[in-house]
Design an enzyme around this catalytic site. Structure first.
Site, mmCIF file in Angstrom:
data_model
loop_
_atom_site.group_PDB
_atom_site.id
_atom_site.type_symbol
_atom_site.label_atom_id
_atom_site.label_comp_id
_atom_site.label_asym_id
_atom_site.label_seq_id
_atom_site.Cartn_x
_atom_site.Cartn_y
_atom_site.Cartn_z
ATOM 1 C CG HIS A 179 43.563 44.343 10.799
ATOM 2 N ND1 HIS A 179 44.107 44.909 11.970
ATOM 3 C CD2 HIS A 179 42.459 43.844 11.441
ATOM 4 C CE1 HIS A 179 43.848 44.734 13.078
ATOM 5 N NE2 HIS A 179 42.520 43.949 12.700
ATOM 6 C CD GLU A 182 46.248 46.637 9.402
ATOM 7 O OE1 GLU A 182 47.078 45.975 10.094
ATOM 8 O OE2 GLU A 182 45.370 47.136 10.146
ATOM 9 C CG HIS A 307 48.709 44.751 12.787
ATOM 10 N ND1 HIS A 307 47.241 44.515 12.764
ATOM 11 C CD2 HIS A 307 48.861 43.432 13.510
ATOM 12 C CE1 HIS A 307 46.701 43.334 13.209
ATOM 13 N NE2 HIS A 307 47.805 42.686 13.733
ATOM 14 C CD GLU A 380 49.606 48.903 14.371
ATOM 15 O OE1 GLU A 380 49.387 48.903 13.228
ATOM 16 O OE2 GLU A 380 48.623 48.668 15.053
#
Ligand code: 0X9
Ligand code: CA
Ligand code: CA
Ligand code: CA
Ligand code: ZN
Length: 417
Positions: A179, A182, A307, A380
């Site tokens: 992404h 990120e 991420h 994450e």
């Protein structure tokens, strides 16, 4: 794979937010709500309700502890309130983006906006890999997965003793920056390269480690183009209706589009693409992983896809709430959970099954496990919450928040056998 060569892609287009706002449903609008509002959504206490929020068309920035952070149009915000959720307006997303990125000239994209130069641009990332490769010729091999949509290389560096040889050692893959916005994850992969080439890790001798610092070069270049952060998530592949971008993490081939865990709308931030592996970046990564089946045996045994943000350790599957299902036995699930919990204990993140956050289909981890039986996790990273700054923390945090995962990375390497 072919040899890494520099490609000068066409300059990124003029920044536009049209793609973000196109295709919104008409509806009653709160007069004071910004066109793109940053909201804290409370009351999304279950994975089912969080999935409903994700499916409503909003851009989910982060989620944990029953609170989600989303960017929504006024109509989308009204629709969520009508479902009984509480939405607190935290700001005007587009105004925050403009303010955060400072007064740098629109043409300048030689580095991150002022104060954030410690982050690596795509060019700086490539240069860092080339420097690592020339400083450590015996233990590294630098190549490319192939071309992004706009023609940039997607560099991959192998780190192992006798890196030029395909030895009989368990192989491990780390991927970052799927992404675009990120950016801390690119630093995470570069930190792994630094640590493994510094001579401090025994795994260089016992594993063959592949690191892909940016799975989405076009998106990450676009996100800092014009000296402003664009808040961009997807790749930069045009869609048939004039919008731009496929969400790579909904475009993988395992049960693509199976389970209402992605959008068919090209303007959505979780658009799955017109077909599985339609994104060249996804096709390139899949082709590489497919190529690691040697003599009928997948050589890659472990994988982390990094991420931001929410500080979570997630394991498959994402497409179903079931723990035991087609492609996952109880023993396999328990193994995923046990190692996930060990990694989370090491970095202080929260461990969960991916679908415990919300349902996705076509994500990388479901494909890595479902197709190739690779022990594959989604991290994450920092921060646990944070709205706009969730994607753009100051460069001062890079060292602490990447080394924070050293223990977890070593646990993954240990268990990749
Ligand atoms: O939605 C995603 O692709 C990931 N989160 S992010 O905010 N970085 O976009 C999470 C994917 C993990 N899989 C599931 N939650 N099912
Ligand atoms: Ca820099
Ligand atoms: Ca080796
Ligand atoms: Ca090998
Ligand atoms: Zn992401």
């Amino acid at each position: 794979m072919h040899t890494l060569r520099r490609v000068f892609a066409a300059a990124a287009g003029v920044a536009t937010v049209l793609a973000l706002v196109a295709g919104q449903p008409a509806g009653a609008q709160e007069p004071t709500a910004p066109d793109q509002g940053l909201y804290q959504v409370r009351g999304a206490d279950t994975a089912t309700s969080r999935t409903a929020v994700a499916r409503s068309g909003v851009d989910v920035l982060g989620a944990r502890d029953g609170t989600m952070e989303v960017v929504a149009s006024p109509a989308q915000a009204d629709a969520l309130r009508a479902k009984g959720l509480t939405l607190d307006l935290a700001g005007d997303w587009l105004a925050m983006l403009a303010r955060r990125s400072g007064g740098v000239s629109r043409a300048a994209a030689a580095d991150f906006p002022a104060g954030d130069e410690g982050y690596h641009t795509y060019d700086e990332m490539v240069a860092a890999l080339q420097a690592a490769a020339s400083a450590h010729p015996d233990t590294t091999a630098l190549s490319s997965l192939g071309d992004s949509y706009e023609g940039r290389d997607i560099p991959i560096i192998k780190i192992s003793d006798n890196a030029a040889a395909d030895e009989d050692e368990p192989e491990v893959l780390f991927t970052c920056n799927m992404h675009a916005r990120e950016h801390l994850t690119t630093e995470m992969c570069l930190h792994i390269v630094d640590r493994l080439t510094s001579g401090a890790s025994e795994f260089v001798n016992s594993r063959e480690i592949y690191v892909v610092p940016s799975l989405n070069p076009d998106g990450s270049v676009y996100d800092i183009s014009g000296g402003e952060y664009q808040g961009w998530r997807k790749n930069r592949q045009p869609n048939s209706n004039g919008t731009v971008g496929t969400d790579p993490n909904r475009n993988f081939s395992y049960k693509w589009g199976c389970c209402d865990g992605s959008s068919t709308s090209p303007s959505a931030e979780d658009y799955r693409g017109p077909s599985a592996r339609s994104a060249p970046e996804v096709a390139a990564l899949q082709a590489f992983v497919d190529s690691r089946v040697v003599g009928g045996v997948q050589q890659i045994k472990g994988h982390i896809d990094f991420h931001t943000f929410s500080e979570l350790v997630l394991w498959p599957f994402g497409h179903t709430f079931d723990t035991v299902t087609e492609g996952m036995t109880q023993a396999e699930y328990d193994h995923f959970k046990s190692i996930g919990q060990q990694m989370a204990a090491s970095n202080g993140y929260t461990p969960d099954q991916s679908s415990g956050l919300y349902i996705t289909d076509g994500d990388i981890n479901d494909w890595m496990w479902g197709q190739h039986k690779v022990l594959s996790y989604c991290f994450e990273m920092y921060p646990s919450s944070g709205g706009l700054d969730g994607f753009y923390p100051p460069d001062e945090v890079i060292a602490e928040q990447t080394s924070r995962n050293d223990g977890a990375v070593d646990i993954l390497l240990t268990n990749a056998t």
